[in-house]
Design a protein around this motif. Structure first.
Motif, PDB file in Angstrom:
ATOM      1  N   SER A 270      60.165  30.543  72.016  1.00  0.00           N
ATOM      2  CA  SER A 270      61.116  29.694  71.304  1.00  0.00           C
ATOM      3  C   SER A 270      61.733  28.680  72.251  1.00  0.00           C
ATOM      4  CB  SER A 270      62.201  30.556  70.663  1.00  0.00           C
ATOM      5  OG  SER A 270      62.951  31.225  71.663  1.00  0.00           O
ATOM      6  N   CYS A 271      62.414  27.689  71.678  1.00  0.00           N
ATOM      7  CA  CYS A 271      63.043  26.652  72.502  1.00  0.00           C
ATOM      8  C   CYS A 271      64.108  27.247  73.410  1.00  0.00           C
ATOM      9  CB  CYS A 271      63.642  25.583  71.587  1.00  0.00           C
ATOM     10  SG  CYS A 271      64.312  24.152  72.467  1.00  0.00           S
ATOM     11  N   GLU A 272      64.865  28.221  72.917  1.00  0.00           N
ATOM     12  CA  GLU A 272      65.895  28.853  73.732  1.00  0.00           C
ATOM     13  C   GLU A 272      65.284  29.627  74.893  1.00  0.00           C
ATOM     14  OE1 GLU A 272      65.601  29.052  70.499  1.00  0.00           O
ATOM     15  OE2 GLU A 272      67.298  27.804  69.841  1.00  0.00           O
ATOM     16  N   THR A 273      64.167  30.324  74.627  1.00  0.00           N
ATOM     17  CA  THR A 273      63.504  31.087  75.697  1.00  0.00           C
ATOM     18  C   THR A 273      62.967  30.171  76.776  1.00  0.00           C
ATOM     19  OG1 THR A 273      62.884  32.794  74.092  1.00  0.00           O
ATOM     20  CG2 THR A 273      61.710  32.770  76.191  1.00  0.00           C
ATOM     21  N   LYS A 285      64.798  17.632  85.803  1.00  0.00           N
ATOM     22  CA  LYS A 285      64.039  16.396  85.627  1.00  0.00           C
ATOM     23  C   LYS A 285      63.423  16.250  84.236  1.00  0.00           C
ATOM     24  CE  LYS A 285      62.843  16.157  90.545  1.00  0.00           C
ATOM     25  NZ  LYS A 285      61.749  16.183  91.561  1.00  0.00           N
ATOM     26  N   PHE A 286      62.940  17.357  83.642  1.00  0.00           N
ATOM     27  CA  PHE A 286      62.292  17.284  82.328  1.00  0.00           C
ATOM     28  C   PHE A 286      62.808  18.423  81.446  1.00  0.00           C
ATOM     29  CE2 PHE A 286      59.328  15.758  85.577  1.00  0.00           C
ATOM     30  CZ  PHE A 286      59.082  14.453  85.137  1.00  0.00           C
ATOM     31  N   PRO A 287      64.031  18.360  81.000  1.00  0.00           N
ATOM     32  CA  PRO A 287      64.647  19.495  80.297  1.00  0.00           C
ATOM     33  C   PRO A 287      64.102  19.738  78.894  1.00  0.00           C
ATOM     34  CG  PRO A 287      66.129  17.606  80.304  1.00  0.00           C
ATOM     35  CD  PRO A 287      64.978  17.242  81.182  1.00  0.00           C
ATOM     36  N   THR A 288      63.468  18.737  78.275  1.00  0.00           N
ATOM     37  CA  THR A 288      62.996  18.909  76.895  1.00  0.00           C
ATOM     38  C   THR A 288      61.546  19.375  76.807  1.00  0.00           C
ATOM     39  OG1 THR A 288      62.338  16.568  76.763  1.00  0.00           O
ATOM     40  CG2 THR A 288      64.598  17.149  76.078  1.00  0.00           C
ATOM     41  N   THR A 289      60.893  19.627  77.925  1.00  0.00           N
ATOM     42  CA  THR A 289      59.473  20.001  77.915  1.00  0.00           C
ATOM     43  C   THR A 289      59.277  21.385  77.297  1.00  0.00           C
ATOM     44  OG1 THR A 289      59.111  18.689  79.903  1.00  0.00           O
ATOM     45  CG2 THR A 289      57.424  20.307  79.333  1.00  0.00           C
ATOM     46  N   GLY A 366      62.566  15.948  69.209  1.00  0.00           N
ATOM     47  CA  GLY A 366      63.315  16.016  70.465  1.00  0.00           C
ATOM     48  C   GLY A 366      62.585  16.759  71.557  1.00  0.00           C
ATOM     49  N   ASP A 367      61.555  17.537  71.217  1.00  0.00           N
ATOM     50  CA  ASP A 367      60.751  18.229  72.227  1.00  0.00           C
ATOM     51  C   ASP A 367      59.817  17.236  72.905  1.00  0.00           C
ATOM     52  OD1 ASP A 367      61.967  20.578  71.556  1.00  0.00           O
ATOM     53  OD2 ASP A 367      60.356  21.245  70.206  1.00  0.00           O
ATOM     54  N   SER A 368      59.262  17.643  74.024  1.00  0.00           N
ATOM     55  CA  SER A 368      58.314  16.796  74.743  1.00  0.00           C
ATOM     56  C   SER A 368      57.152  17.637  75.263  1.00  0.00           C
ATOM     57  CB  SER A 368      58.993  16.060  75.904  1.00  0.00           C
ATOM     58  OG  SER A 368      59.446  16.986  76.872  1.00  0.00           O
TER      59      SER A 368
END
Length: 465
Positions: A270-273, A285-289, A366-368
Motif C-alpha cells: 500500500s501507499c502507506e507501507t 528526493k522522490f517521495p511519491t515513487t 499523485g503517485d509516480s
C-alpha cells in the motif's frame, strides 16, 4: 537399472554382490532366495544381481574423502534389514495364478562355512508354498571354485560402482553446511530454508503425486537446486537416487505449486507501507515513487517454427529471448512481475497490457513511477494522474541542460535498485542458461518463482539509500 534381488523387494539399483567368496556366501544366505529351477539349493546370483541400500544399516557404510566424501559400503558388510512379513511381491514375478505366500520362518544365524546349512525355504515364484528343512552342503573348495567362475563374468565398472552408492541425499548431507545451502537454494542456512518451506503451508504434504523415497522438504530442495544451479534431470536423479523421469515430475509439480502459492501472497504494498519503508535519501528526493520498473530478457533455444523465431528474436540481445518487466518498491521488495512475451515485443507493448494500467487499485493520482528511458509510457499514465520519472532525451539537441543532467543522475542513482534486484534474481542460473524449447510454456512461472524467492532474502537496499 536392475531390480533388487531380495525376495519381494521392488526397489531398483543398489550394490553388486561382492566377489569375495566368504562375504558372497553370507550375502546369499542372508537374502534367503531359492533357485527357481532346483528347489533343493540356494539361488546363484548372476553378474548383474544387486541388493538395494534399504537392506543395509548406517553402520555398514563409511565416509571416504578420496571419493568426495561419498558414503562407501564396508567390504565386510552383509545385508541385514529385511521385512518379509510386510513385503510386496515384485511386479515382474506376478503370475496369473499367484497367491500371497505365507510368512517365512526365521533363518538360523551365523551358519558355518563348512558342513551342512539348514534354513527354511520359501518359494516366491510358484503357486504353492514350500516350507521344509533343506540341507545344503558347503565345502570350501567347491564354493571358491564356483564363485571364481561366476565372478569372472562381472564387468569391472559394476564392481567399482557397487561401493560408491551414496546413502544420503543432498539435503541430508548439506543441511548443516551453510555455504552449501546458500549455493544450492539461495537461503542463508537450513533454518532459513525451513522457514520458507513452512510458509508454503500444510498443502505441501498433500500434493497429488508420489515419491516414497523422498519427503516434501527434499522435493523442495530438488526443485530449488534445479532453479539455482540449472541442473539437468539426469544429474538430479543420480544425486537423489531416483529415476530421471521422477526428478522431472517432482520439479514440474513443485514449480506449479510454488507459483500458485507465492502468487496468493499480497506483494503489492500500500501507499502507506511504501512511505514507511522508503529509504531516507529516496524519500527526500522522490517521495511519491510507488514502483521502479525495468525489463529483463531470458535466453531460449532457437525455435524451429519461423513465426516463433520472429516473435522471440531480440534485436537488443541479438538472439531469441523472452521478455518480462519487473517492478520493485523503493525499499527493494519485488512487487510486480508482468506476463512474459517474446523478445521482439517492446517495453511499451508490454506496459499497454500490464496490470498497472488495467487495475485501478494499484496506482492512484499523485503517485509516480521510476523507469528507464526505454519505457516511454508517460502518455499512458497521464490520464490516471501518475507521473513517469525517466531520464531526459536529447531530442535533436547537442547536449542536455545542466538541471536535466543533475536530475538524470539522481534518477539513475535510485533506479539502480531494480537492476540490482534483477542481478540478484539471476543468481538462479536457470534464468541465464538457454532454456529448452520444452520449458517455454513454464517460463513465466520460473521467472515469477525466482523473483518471489528474492523477497525471502535480506533486502539489498540500505535504509539510507
Amino acid at each position: 537399472m536392475p531390480c533388487c534381488c531380495v525376495p519381494h523387494c521392488v526397489r531398483r539399483g543398489g550394490h553388486l554382490i561382492p566377489k569375495d567368496s566368504s562375504v558372497r556366501e553370507k550375502w546369499i544366505i542372508a537374502i534367503k532366495r531359492i533357485d527357481p529351477v532346483n528347489k533343493q539349493k540356494l539361488w546363484t546370483p548372476g553378474p548383474g544381481a544387486v541388493v538395494c541400500r534399504a537392506h543395509f544399516t548406517q553402520q555398514d557404510y563409511h565416509i571416504s574423502p578420496a571419493t568426495g566424501n561419498l558414503m562407501r559400503l564396508n567390504k565386510d558388510a552383509v545385508p541385514s534389514v529385511f521385512d518379509f512379513k510386510k513385503a510386496r511381491p515384485c511386479r515382474r514375478r506376478l503370475t496369473k495364478y499367484y497367491k500371497e505366500p505365507s510368512t517365512p520362518k526365521s533363518v538360523t544365524k551365523d551358519p558355518p562355512v563348512t558342513g551342512t546349512v539348514f534354513l527354511h525355504v520359501h518359494d516366491i515364484q510358484r503357486e504353492e508354498t514350500v516350507e521344509s528343512v533343506v540341507p545344503i552342503t558347503v565345502t570350501p573348495n567347491n564354493t571358491e571354485k564356483s564363485y571364481e567362475s561366476s565372478n569372472s563374468a562381472i564387468p569391472e565398472q559394476y564392481i567399482a560402482h557397487s561401493n560408491t552408492q551414496p546413502t544420503l541425499n543432498p539435503l541430508q548431507m548439506y543441511h548443516s553446511n551453510d555455504e552449501a545451502m546458500k549455493y544450492y537454494t539461495s537461503f542463508d542456512n537450513y533454518s532459513h530454508f525451513k522457514f520458507f518451506f513452512n510458509t508454503l503451508g500444510p498443502s505441501a504434504y498433500e500434493l497429488n503425486y508420489s515419491c516414497w523415497t523422498l519427503n516434501p522438504e527434499e522435493h523442495l530442495f530438488l526443485a530449488l537446486m534445479k532453479l539455482r544451479q540449472a541442473k539437468e534431470d539426469f544429474e538430479l536423479s543420480i544425486m537423489f537416487g531416483i529415476s530421471k523421469q521422477t526428478a522431472g515430475r517432482i520439479f514440474k509439480t513443485w514449480l506449479n505449486f510454488l507459483y500458485y502459492q507465492l502468487k496468493d501472497l499480497e506483494v503489492w504494498p500500500s501507499c502507506e507501507t511504501v512511505k514507511q519503508t522508503m529509504p531516507l535519501d529516496f524519500k527526500k528526493k522522490f517521495p511519491t515513487t510507488r514502483v521502479i520498473l525495468d525489463a529483463t530478457e531470458i535466453p531460449i533455444q532457437k525455435p524451429t517454427d519461423l513465426l516463433a523465431q520472429s516473435a522471440t528474436f531480440s534485436s537488443y540481445k541479438n538472439r531469441n529471448t523472452l521478455k518480462t518487466i519487473i517492478g520493485c518498491s523503493p525499499s527493494g521488495l519485488v512487487s510486480y512481475v508482468s506476463d512474459t512475451y517474446g523478445g521482439r515485443a517492446t517495453d511499451r507493448q508490454i506496459m499497454e497490457r500490464s496490470e498497472l494500467l488495467s487495475n485501478p487499485d494499484m496506482l492512484h493520482p499523485g503517485d509516480s513511477i521510476m523507469a528507464d528511458r526505454g519505457i516511454m509510457v508517460q502518455d499512458l499514465f497521464a490520464t490516471k494522474g501518475v507521473f513517469v520519472n525517466t531520464p531526459h532525451l536529447m531530442k535533436s539537441r547537442s547536449q542536455l541542460d545542466p538541471k536535466e543532467v543533475i536530475q538524470d543522475r539522481r534518477v539513475a542513482s535510485k533506479r539502480v535498485h531494480i537492476e540490482r534486484i534483477i542481478g540478484l534474481a539471476k543468481t538462479f542460473k536457470i534464468l541465464k542458461k538457454e532454456l529448452d524449447i520444452s520449458r517455454i510454456p513454464d517460463t513465466h512461472k520460473i521467472i515469477f518463482v525466482c523473483f518471489m524467492i528474492c523477497n525471502f532474502r535480506n533486502s539489498i537496499v540500505d535504509q539510507y539509500a
